[in-house]
Write an enzyme that holds these catalytic residues in place. Structure first.
Site, mmCIF file in Angstrom:
data_model
loop_
_atom_site.group_PDB
_atom_site.id
_atom_site.type_symbol
_atom_site.label_atom_id
_atom_site.label_comp_id
_atom_site.label_asym_id
_atom_site.label_seq_id
_atom_site.Cartn_x
_atom_site.Cartn_y
_atom_site.Cartn_z
ATOM 1 N N THR A 1 36.828 36.387 40.133
ATOM 2 C CA THR A 1 36.012 35.823 41.255
ATOM 3 C C THR A 1 35.912 34.029 40.668
ATOM 4 O OG1 THR A 1 35.114 37.554 42.257
ATOM 5 C CG2 THR A 1 34.111 35.519 42.639
ATOM 6 N N VAL B 1 33.294 44.854 51.420
ATOM 7 C CA VAL B 1 33.275 43.584 51.084
ATOM 8 C C VAL B 1 32.105 43.514 50.159
ATOM 9 C CG1 VAL B 1 32.015 41.244 52.249
ATOM 10 C CG2 VAL B 1 33.620 42.876 53.452
ATOM 11 N N GLY C 1 31.275 39.224 39.283
ATOM 12 C CA GLY C 1 30.988 40.296 38.562
ATOM 13 C C GLY C 1 31.111 41.602 39.452
ATOM 14 N N GLY D 1 30.320 43.258 42.376
ATOM 15 C CA GLY D 1 29.334 42.537 43.379
ATOM 16 C C GLY D 1 28.415 43.425 43.957
#
Lengths: 319, 319
Positions: free
Chosen positions: B185, B214, B237, B239
């Site tokens: 990310t 998500v 990381g 999430g």
């Protein structure tokens, strides 16, 4: 001693507080018959949640059950009464959170789930994830044994007319909002006899919404926060402002970090912070000691509470 | 006096801090050639963002430009280098936030957007909404004149092999995770000469993700918060833990309500709170005075800063 302990345990505070949406709700706009219907369903939701708590059930079950009753009613913008999207569909968001474990689950943009808050709970308990969306979330629901409903289950004439009015008023604008379009998100917060807090929210979102818009109801930070150290919160209103203000978590943070009482934190969140951003809506909240409160900056909010050693109370208009 | 003021203004602190993912990053796993590639791209992103700030550009533009460079690189799990879902697609999430206005925009599960953070900014600036998802978000992108890319633009052999390994290792489990699956990310935070903070994050999510999962990268509260009163934060990381801990907003709240310094708040968020939940990852942050920091509880994090009157600095491993 054991008996004293037992009595002490059984007299620990517990209870449930619910909402069915905040917005332009005034006596002149609601007939006595409509008002009676709202009151009856809110009482039914409170009693169902309270019965679970009274029988030593957990706050998560109480919150979920109370929300289910409002989801199954055509009166509220959640489940059966969900509003229509720009494409004439019903797309729903929901979230639930466990104040003991800080686990949370949410779904967004689901179209065939009768009770979206039930699916949010399955996401919390049966996956490593927090948020599942759209058809993927529905596939997960089926694998969990949940029966999907036909999309036309969600049709109600009232919401269809609201959608037609919204389309007529739109006059070429891509998006617009009024209170009527967002009114009716449902939610609940509860404290059980074990001292566990829980919060849940379920919403059809905004009439005529487009482009896969998701509101605050799928967010544990914006709409639905619970933490046994502080409080449980569920919001309703114009979701974008609650997302920007991170309202539900902010109430926890003001209690935890500034030492504000539940009432002070809730008042600040709605009447200072949300209002300053231009947002409208309200929320219900309960703390770990059994204090509860609500607040809104709209004309009214469908709401009620049912606390240990009290009767269920339902209110609609400003106090 | 006017000249003094001007000089004073021009010497106000400004700068940018970026990350390209946190996880199992050790010297034994990366060849010198790979390390050089990462360093080169991180420097390029820092220089592009800094150039905007140096020429009196705004922090939002700097954050967006730095993220674009990492999105366009196959090295990171965002844009071109996004990981594959269970269905062999690339589904991306992004968020951006303006610390001056507290406006924010986000997209989730988009499949044909070359630079998801650009679409998040369009959501923020061109709609009344905060979060648009899936095909709806792509329809909005097209109406805004954004050219969609073919889904195969996102194919990279490295991520495809990672996906094949994940499928092979899955052995019937519906979901599983390792550092490798989530690594990469990207995000940036910046302070401009006008004192405006901004934050942005862009992510391909988790290899082999399913059911419309998500993560935190679509959430201003979890991954991407900016407020001129306090700080700007971007996380990376696993999430789900950042969503549960509301990490990005929590850093703001600890500064605002408890008076913690940026460094203290960031340390607490990662090494006390995230670690206590069992989460892994890291973040970069900058405050309104130009202090900056980063923190992670993984072996490494691709990261760098470029502050006024300094050289760009890039780091990968633990210090």
């Amino acid at each position: 001693m054991a008996e004293t302990m037992a009595r002490h345990t059984s007299s620990k505070p517990f209870g449930i507080v619910i909402h069915g949406g905040a917005g332009t709700i005034t006596r002149s706009q609601i007939t006595p018959e409509q008002e009676a219907e709202y009151r009856e369903t809110l009482i039914e939701a409170l009693e169902a949640g309270y019965a679970i708590l009274e029988h030593n059930g957990c706050s998560l079950d109480a919150v979920q059950k109370a929300i289910n009753i409002m989801e199954d009613s055509p009166l509220f913008n959640a489940g059966k009464g969900a509003v229509f999207t720009f494409d004439g569909k019903n797309e729903q968001d929901a979230c639930i959170m466990d104040g003991g474990t800080l686990e949370t689950g949410a779904v967004a943009a689901v179209r065939r789930i009768k009770n979206p808050v039930d699916l949010a709970r399955l996401v919390m308990e049966k996956t490593e994830h927090v948020l599942l969306i759209g058809e993927g979330a529905e596939t997960f629901a089926e694998l969990q044994g949940m029966k999907l409903v036909d999309a036309d289950y969600f049709y109600t004439d009232r919401r269809w007319q609201q959608y037609q009015r919204a389309k007529k008023n739109e006059e070429g604008q891509q998006t617009f909002l009024d209170h009527d379009k967002t009114l009716g998100t449902v939610g609940a917060v509860a404290l059980d006899r074990d001292g566990n807090l829980a919060a849940g929210t379920s919403s059809g979102g905004m009439t005529n919404k487009r482009f896969g818009r998701v509101g605050d109801s799928a967010s544990n930070a914006a709409s639905t926060y619970a933490n046994n150290n502080t409080c449980a919160v569920s919001t309703t209103g114009h979701g974008e402002y609650f997302i920007r203000a991170v309202t539900a978590y902010d109430i926890h943070a003001m209690m935890e970090y500034k030492g504000l009482s539940l009432k002070e934190a809730v008042h600040t969140a709605i009447h200072n912070k949300l209002s300053a951003l231009g947002g409208t809506g309200g929320l219900v909240a309960i703390d770990s000691k059994g204090n509860f409160t609500w607040s809104f900056n709209t004309e009214g909010m469908y709401r009620g509470h049912f606390m240990f050693e009290n009767e269920p109370i339902v209110k609609i208009y400003e106090e």
